[in-house]
Design a protein around this motif. Structure first.
Motif, PDB file in Angstrom:
ATOM      1  N   PHE A 238       0.818  -1.214   0.000  1.00  0.00           N
ATOM      2  CA  PHE A 238       0.000   0.000   0.000  1.00  0.00           C
ATOM      3  C   PHE A 238       0.849   1.260   0.000  1.00  0.00           C
ATOM      4  O   PHE A 238       0.699   2.127  -0.867  1.00  0.00           O
ATOM      5  CB  PHE A 238      -0.926  -0.028   1.219  1.00  0.00           C
ATOM      6  CG  PHE A 238      -1.761   1.202   1.369  1.00  0.00           C
ATOM      7  CD1 PHE A 238      -2.874   1.412   0.564  1.00  0.00           C
ATOM      8  CD2 PHE A 238      -1.449   2.167   2.316  1.00  0.00           C
ATOM      9  CE1 PHE A 238      -3.650   2.550   0.696  1.00  0.00           C
ATOM     10  CE2 PHE A 238      -2.219   3.294   2.458  1.00  0.00           C
ATOM     11  CZ  PHE A 238      -3.318   3.491   1.641  1.00  0.00           C
ATOM     12  N   TRP A 239       1.770   1.378   0.978  1.00  0.00           N
ATOM     13  CA  TRP A 239       2.541   2.612   1.102  1.00  0.00           C
ATOM     14  C   TRP A 239       3.506   2.803  -0.070  1.00  0.00           C
ATOM     15  O   TRP A 239       3.713   3.922  -0.532  1.00  0.00           O
ATOM     16  CB  TRP A 239       3.312   2.629   2.416  1.00  0.00           C
ATOM     17  CG  TRP A 239       2.445   2.768   3.613  1.00  0.00           C
ATOM     18  CD1 TRP A 239       2.310   1.911   4.663  1.00  0.00           C
ATOM     19  CD2 TRP A 239       1.559   3.872   3.896  1.00  0.00           C
ATOM     20  NE1 TRP A 239       1.397   2.390   5.581  1.00  0.00           N
ATOM     21  CE2 TRP A 239       0.926   3.588   5.136  1.00  0.00           C
ATOM     22  CE3 TRP A 239       1.239   5.046   3.231  1.00  0.00           C
ATOM     23  CZ2 TRP A 239       0.000   4.453   5.709  1.00  0.00           C
ATOM     24  CZ3 TRP A 239       0.308   5.910   3.800  1.00  0.00           C
ATOM     25  CH2 TRP A 239      -0.302   5.607   5.019  1.00  0.00           C
ATOM     26  N   ALA A 240       4.071   1.711  -0.557  1.00  0.00           N
ATOM     27  CA  ALA A 240       4.972   1.831  -1.708  1.00  0.00           C
ATOM     28  C   ALA A 240       4.221   2.295  -2.947  1.00  0.00           C
ATOM     29  O   ALA A 240       4.761   3.053  -3.760  1.00  0.00           O
ATOM     30  CB  ALA A 240       5.646   0.486  -1.973  1.00  0.00           C
ATOM     31  N   LEU A 241       2.976   1.867  -3.088  1.00  0.00           N
ATOM     32  CA  LEU A 241       2.174   2.279  -4.239  1.00  0.00           C
ATOM     33  C   LEU A 241       1.773   3.743  -4.149  1.00  0.00           C
ATOM     34  O   LEU A 241       1.748   4.456  -5.155  1.00  0.00           O
ATOM     35  CB  LEU A 241       0.920   1.397  -4.325  1.00  0.00           C
ATOM     36  CG  LEU A 241       0.000   1.622  -5.520  1.00  0.00           C
ATOM     37  CD1 LEU A 241       0.712   1.245  -6.814  1.00  0.00           C
ATOM     38  CD2 LEU A 241      -1.283   0.818  -5.367  1.00  0.00           C
ATOM     39  N   VAL A 242       1.489   4.221  -2.922  1.00  0.00           N
ATOM     40  CA  VAL A 242       1.012   5.590  -2.739  1.00  0.00           C
ATOM     41  C   VAL A 242       2.162   6.593  -2.720  1.00  0.00           C
ATOM     42  O   VAL A 242       2.057   7.680  -3.299  1.00  0.00           O
ATOM     43  CB  VAL A 242       0.190   5.698  -1.440  1.00  0.00           C
ATOM     44  CG1 VAL A 242      -0.178   7.145  -1.132  1.00  0.00           C
ATOM     45  CG2 VAL A 242      -1.070   4.849  -1.545  1.00  0.00           C
ATOM     46  N   LEU A 243       3.256   6.238  -2.072  1.00  0.00           N
ATOM     47  CA  LEU A 243       4.322   7.195  -1.799  1.00  0.00           C
ATOM     48  C   LEU A 243       5.552   7.018  -2.681  1.00  0.00           C
ATOM     49  O   LEU A 243       6.576   7.645  -2.435  1.00  0.00           O
ATOM     50  CB  LEU A 243       4.735   7.097  -0.321  1.00  0.00           C
ATOM     51  CG  LEU A 243       3.614   7.375   0.687  1.00  0.00           C
ATOM     52  CD1 LEU A 243       4.112   7.160   2.113  1.00  0.00           C
ATOM     53  CD2 LEU A 243       3.070   8.783   0.512  1.00  0.00           C
ATOM     54  N   MET A 244       5.461   6.150  -3.694  1.00  0.00           N
ATOM     55  CA  MET A 244       6.573   5.978  -4.633  1.00  0.00           C
ATOM     56  C   MET A 244       6.051   6.045  -6.053  1.00  0.00           C
ATOM     57  O   MET A 244       5.023   5.439  -6.377  1.00  0.00           O
ATOM     58  CB  MET A 244       7.293   4.655  -4.390  1.00  0.00           C
ATOM     59  CG  MET A 244       8.480   4.769  -3.452  1.00  0.00           C
ATOM     60  SD  MET A 244       9.555   3.339  -3.566  1.00  0.00           S
ATOM     61  CE  MET A 244      10.964   3.934  -2.621  1.00  0.00           C
ATOM     62  N   PHE A 245       6.784   6.779  -6.885  1.00  0.00           N
ATOM     63  CA  PHE A 245       6.397   6.930  -8.282  1.00  0.00           C
ATOM     64  C   PHE A 245       7.259   6.087  -9.209  1.00  0.00           C
ATOM     65  O   PHE A 245       6.767   5.487 -10.166  1.00  0.00           O
ATOM     66  CB  PHE A 245       6.483   8.408  -8.696  1.00  0.00           C
ATOM     67  CG  PHE A 245       6.195   8.639 -10.155  1.00  0.00           C
ATOM     68  CD1 PHE A 245       4.884   8.633 -10.608  1.00  0.00           C
ATOM     69  CD2 PHE A 245       7.224   8.867 -11.056  1.00  0.00           C
ATOM     70  CE1 PHE A 245       4.617   8.836 -11.958  1.00  0.00           C
ATOM     71  CE2 PHE A 245       6.955   9.068 -12.401  1.00  0.00           C
ATOM     72  CZ  PHE A 245       5.649   9.060 -12.851  1.00  0.00           C
ATOM     73  N   THR A 246       8.546   6.015  -8.914  1.00  0.00           N
ATOM     74  CA  THR A 246       9.483   5.264  -9.757  1.00  0.00           C
ATOM     75  C   THR A 246       9.286   3.772  -9.544  1.00  0.00           C
ATOM     76  O   THR A 246       9.437   3.262  -8.433  1.00  0.00           O
ATOM     77  CB  THR A 246      10.933   5.652  -9.432  1.00  0.00           C
ATOM     78  OG1 THR A 246      11.069   7.080  -9.537  1.00  0.00           O
ATOM     79  CG2 THR A 246      11.893   4.987 -10.407  1.00  0.00           C
ATOM     80  N   GLY A 247       8.964   3.062 -10.617  1.00  0.00           N
ATOM     81  CA  GLY A 247       8.630   1.645 -10.505  1.00  0.00           C
ATOM     82  C   GLY A 247       9.779   0.776 -10.043  1.00  0.00           C
ATOM     83  O   GLY A 247       9.589  -0.127  -9.218  1.00  0.00           O
ATOM     84  N   ASN A 248      10.998   1.028 -10.543  1.00  0.00           N
ATOM     85  CA  ASN A 248      12.113   0.147 -10.182  1.00  0.00           C
ATOM     86  C   ASN A 248      12.702   0.461  -8.811  1.00  0.00           C
ATOM     87  O   ASN A 248      13.689  -0.151  -8.419  1.00  0.00           O
ATOM     88  CB  ASN A 248      13.219   0.232 -11.248  1.00  0.00           C
ATOM     89  CG  ASN A 248      13.748   1.652 -11.417  1.00  0.00           C
ATOM     90  OD1 ASN A 248      13.392   2.565 -10.671  1.00  0.00           O
ATOM     91  ND2 ASN A 248      14.597   1.842 -12.415  1.00  0.00           N
ATOM     92  N   LYS A 249      12.104   1.402  -8.073  1.00  0.00           N
ATOM     93  CA  LYS A 249      12.537   1.685  -6.705  1.00  0.00           C
ATOM     94  C   LYS A 249      11.597   1.068  -5.677  1.00  0.00           C
ATOM     95  O   LYS A 249      11.872   1.111  -4.482  1.00  0.00           O
ATOM     96  CB  LYS A 249      12.619   3.192  -6.471  1.00  0.00           C
ATOM     97  CG  LYS A 249      13.709   3.877  -7.265  1.00  0.00           C
ATOM     98  CD  LYS A 249      13.662   5.385  -7.087  1.00  0.00           C
ATOM     99  CE  LYS A 249      13.923   5.809  -5.666  1.00  0.00           C
ATOM    100  NZ  LYS A 249      13.970   7.278  -5.529  1.00  0.00           N
ATOM    101  N   ARG A 250      10.499   0.502  -6.121  1.00  0.00           N
ATOM    102  CA  ARG A 250       9.525  -0.063  -5.206  1.00  0.00           C
ATOM    103  C   ARG A 250      10.006  -1.391  -4.627  1.00  0.00           C
ATOM    104  O   ARG A 250      10.877  -2.041  -5.201  1.00  0.00           O
ATOM    105  CB  ARG A 250       8.183  -0.249  -5.921  1.00  0.00           C
ATOM    106  CG  ARG A 250       7.478   1.073  -6.212  1.00  0.00           C
ATOM    107  CD  ARG A 250       6.215   0.872  -7.010  1.00  0.00           C
ATOM    108  NE  ARG A 250       5.506   2.137  -7.208  1.00  0.00           N
ATOM    109  CZ  ARG A 250       4.469   2.288  -8.004  1.00  0.00           C
ATOM    110  NH1 ARG A 250       4.003   1.251  -8.689  1.00  0.00           N
ATOM    111  NH2 ARG A 250       3.887   3.463  -8.133  1.00  0.00           N
ATOM    112  N   PRO A 251       9.415  -1.819  -3.501  1.00  0.00           N
ATOM    113  CA  PRO A 251       9.845  -3.073  -2.862  1.00  0.00           C
ATOM    114  C   PRO A 251       9.366  -4.304  -3.621  1.00  0.00           C
ATOM    115  O   PRO A 251       8.710  -4.221  -4.656  1.00  0.00           O
ATOM    116  CB  PRO A 251       9.222  -2.983  -1.467  1.00  0.00           C
ATOM    117  CG  PRO A 251       8.080  -2.052  -1.613  1.00  0.00           C
ATOM    118  CD  PRO A 251       8.461  -1.076  -2.670  1.00  0.00           C
ATOM    119  N   ILE A 252       9.675  -5.471  -3.063  1.00  0.00           N
ATOM    120  CA  ILE A 252       9.507  -6.739  -3.754  1.00  0.00           C
ATOM    121  C   ILE A 252       8.051  -7.048  -4.085  1.00  0.00           C
ATOM    122  O   ILE A 252       7.767  -7.747  -5.062  1.00  0.00           O
ATOM    123  CB  ILE A 252      10.116  -7.886  -2.898  1.00  0.00           C
ATOM    124  CG1 ILE A 252      10.165  -9.191  -3.680  1.00  0.00           C
ATOM    125  CG2 ILE A 252       9.347  -8.045  -1.594  1.00  0.00           C
ATOM    126  CD1 ILE A 252      11.064  -9.159  -4.867  1.00  0.00           C
TER     127      ILE A 252
END
Length: 303
Positions: A238-252
């Motif tokens: 949830f938080w990675a989807l909301v607070l991150m824009f760059t796809g290759n920086k998101r978690p597993i």
């Protein structure tokens, strides 16, 4: 074996024979076995699907006997999903977050459980109340705050908290701190207060008492919380989807998106990717299983 031990064994056997097999116990064990198999069925079916080639399931359907089994889907998922990069992203967020949460929670729990002051109970309730706040309630203000908060260059590539590992790590720390403080404070209350008093009388500072006297005694609950926090933060999407824009920086947890096509999705490949992603949490739990159960039961009979 002593005579007393033999008498106890014989008495136990006699009592067991008199009782016989109780229908209620048989029904209870049958119900527990059924629930266990029901709970394991989706996981086992996912493993089974991940071992089948797509051509097999496309021809015969998913509810069929496999014509062949292989590990090809796992190798393809590892490469196509760029899973090593996403594992690295998760470690960058996970390790500091779990470490900081446990350190801060243990320090706060030490203060509220070992010392009496005016706002002792209020402070504990304040940290615990944070767990009652639904995450969805603060999406908009948190998003705006992350866009406005400045962050120095070593920790940020755009000068703000948004789209940064640091921002994801801090929101996990904020949300998990209350739960860990509550658990550790309850455990520390079971420790004799004479330990703290003796350390202070011997000239130890408050920090030294916390670090060298109380914290080593909290290894069981810390191990249990480390297992839980690893699972909570690792599985976050949830938080990675909301607070991150760059796809290759998101978690597993975002790696499965790379295995989905725009017009077609190989469910066998997705099943293999899901198993790879879920494997670390299972490994950590099995390694720390004994400490996890011991940490949850210690102090459960004393408030």
């Amino acid at each position: 074996m002593t005579a007393v031990a033999e008498e106890r064994v014989v008495a136990h056997e006699v009592v067991t024979k008199k009782r016989g097999v109780r229908p209620g116990r048989v029904a209870l064990h049958g119900f527990l076995i059924f629930i266990s198999l029901l709970w394991l069925f989706p996981l086992l079916w996912t493993v089974y699907t991940s071992l089948r080639p797509y051509s097999d399931t496309a021809k015969n359907g998913y509810v069929s006997v496999a014509q062949s089994l292989s590990l090809d889907n796992y190798f393809n998922a590892w490469d196509q999903g760029n899973i090593p990069q996403f594992f690295f992203n998760t470690i960058v967020i996970l390790v500091p977050a779990v470490t900081i949460v446990l350190l801060l929670a243990s320090a706060i729990a030490f203060a509220v459980s070992r010392f009496s002051f005016k706002f002792n109970l209020f402070l504990l309730m304040l940290f615990t109340a944070g767990n009652l706040l639904p995450a969805q309630v603060i999406i908009t203000p948190l998003y705006r705050m992350y866009l406005a908060l400045p962050l120095p260059a070593p920790l940020s590539t755009n000068g703000h908290w948004y789209d940064q590992y640091f921002g994801i790590m801090m929101i996990h720390i904020a949300f998990q701190l209350g739960f860990c403080t509550f658990v550790l404070s309850n455990y520390m209350k079971t420790l004799p207060k004479e330990l703290t008093e003796a350390a202070l009388v011997d000239g130890a500072s408050v920090f030294r008492t916390y670090w060298q006297v109380i914290l080593p005694l909290c290894k069981p609950p810390l191990a249990a919380l480390a297992t839980l926090e690893f699972t909570f933060i690792y599985n976050d999407f949830f938080w990675a989807l909301v607070l991150m824009f760059t796809g290759n920086k998101r978690p597993i947890t975002s790696a499965l998106n790379n295995l989905q096509g725009q017009f077609f999705s190989d469910n066998n490949l997705l099943a293999a990717g899901a198993i790879i992603i879920a494997a670390p949490t299972l490994i950590v739990y099995f390694i720390l299983q004994r400490q996890f159960i011991r940490g949850l039961t210690l102090g459960s009979t004393k408030g």
